[in-house]
Design a protein around this motif. Sequence first.
Motif, PDB file in Angstrom:
ATOM      1  N   HIS A  48      10.790 -14.154   3.872  1.00  0.00           N
ATOM      2  CA  HIS A  48       9.805 -13.490   4.733  1.00  0.00           C
ATOM      3  C   HIS A  48       8.413 -14.004   4.417  1.00  0.00           C
ATOM      4  O   HIS A  48       8.234 -14.799   3.491  1.00  0.00           O
ATOM      5  CB  HIS A  48       9.912 -11.964   4.627  1.00  0.00           C
ATOM      6  N   HIS A  50       5.518 -12.750   3.246  1.00  0.00           N
ATOM      7  CA  HIS A  50       4.568 -12.283   2.229  1.00  0.00           C
ATOM      8  C   HIS A  50       4.259 -13.387   1.217  1.00  0.00           C
ATOM      9  O   HIS A  50       5.128 -14.199   0.882  1.00  0.00           O
ATOM     10  CB  HIS A  50       5.110 -11.017   1.542  1.00  0.00           C
ATOM     11  N   ASP A  52       3.975 -13.604  -1.888  1.00  0.00           N
ATOM     12  CA  ASP A  52       4.752 -13.747  -3.124  1.00  0.00           C
ATOM     13  C   ASP A  52       6.128 -14.373  -2.860  1.00  0.00           C
ATOM     14  O   ASP A  52       6.973 -14.444  -3.757  1.00  0.00           O
ATOM     15  CB  ASP A  52       4.883 -12.392  -3.848  1.00  0.00           C
ATOM     16  N   HIS A  53       6.346 -14.837  -1.615  1.00  0.00           N
ATOM     17  CA  HIS A  53       7.603 -15.516  -1.245  1.00  0.00           C
ATOM     18  C   HIS A  53       7.335 -16.875  -0.586  1.00  0.00           C
ATOM     19  O   HIS A  53       8.105 -17.810  -0.765  1.00  0.00           O
ATOM     20  CB  HIS A  53       8.440 -14.612  -0.328  1.00  0.00           C
ATOM     21  N   HIS A 108      12.338  -4.496   5.498  1.00  0.00           N
ATOM     22  CA  HIS A 108      11.085  -4.826   4.838  1.00  0.00           C
ATOM     23  C   HIS A 108      10.100  -5.242   5.934  1.00  0.00           C
ATOM     24  O   HIS A 108      10.394  -5.047   7.124  1.00  0.00           O
ATOM     25  CB  HIS A 108      11.368  -5.983   3.848  1.00  0.00           C
ATOM     26  N   ASP A 137      13.472  -9.296   0.031  1.00  0.00           N
ATOM     27  CA  ASP A 137      12.864  -7.992  -0.260  1.00  0.00           C
ATOM     28  C   ASP A 137      13.521  -7.005   0.692  1.00  0.00           C
ATOM     29  O   ASP A 137      13.444  -7.166   1.905  1.00  0.00           O
ATOM     30  CB  ASP A 137      11.356  -8.017   0.022  1.00  0.00           C
TER      31      ASP A 137
HETATM   32 NI    NI Z   1       7.623  -8.710   0.628  1.00  0.00          NI
END
Ligand code: NI
Length: 223
Positions: A48, A50, A52-53, A108, A137
Motif C-alpha cells: 500500500h 504509506h 513506511d512501505h 487498512h 498492514d
Molecule cells: Ni500502512
Amino acid sequence: MKITYYGHACFMVEDGKYRILFDPFLKNNPLVRIDPKDVTVDAILVTHGHFDHTGDAVEISKANRAPIIAPFELTTYFQSKGAITHPMNIGGAYTFPFGRVKLTIAHHGSTTEAGPAGNPCGFLVTMGGKVLYHAGDTGLFYDMKLIGEMNPIDVALLPIGDNFTMGIPDAIKAVEFLKPKIAIPMHYDTFDMIKQDPKQFVEGLRGSSTKGVLLLIGESLSL
Ligand code: NI
Ligand code: MN
C-alpha cells in the motif's frame, strides 16, 4: 526458500535464482542499517501507499531495472516517479519468472503524498515450491480462514504492532484461521505507537500446529 527480515514490513525472499523484496523501508527506518544501494532484486512488491512501505521502492526499482508489483492505483504513482511497474488488483494472480503472485484483501488505508492510492493488499507468493503470505498492514478479517483453506501456507508474515494493524491477540487468531506452518511477526517497534514484545506472539502459538519464529533485523530463515 530463504526469508530475510529487513525490519518493519520489509522482507527479502530468495529461492537461489530469484530475489524479491517486500515493502522496502530502509533509509528512513531508525532501526535499520541497510543501504538501499546494496540491495539487488528481481521484483519489489508493495502492499500500500504509506511511506513506511513505499520507502525506497522507486530507488531500488530504478537501480535494478526491477518492476514494482502493487495495486493498480499505486502503480500509477510509482510510474509518475519513473519506476517500472506491474499493476494488479485484489483477487488477481499472475505468474512472473520468479513465481506466482496473488493479491489478497487487507483492511487498512492507502495514500501517498500525491493522494489516494486505491486499496491496500496482502500478497500470496508461490516461489521455489513454497507458499508465503505477506498480510500487509491489516486488521484481522474472517476471510483469512478462506485464504488458509484454499492455500497450503508455509510461512505467514503478520503485523503485530497494534494501533495501525492487528495487535498480538488478533494476530494469534489470524494464525488459527490461516494455519501456516510458520508465522513470523512484523510491523512492530519501529515507532513508539507500535512498541510490542514479539515474544508474546511466539509464546501465544505454543501448543498450536504453527511454529512462531522471531527474526531480528538482518536475520534469515531457510525452509
Ligand atoms: Ni500502512
Ligand atoms: Mn505501516
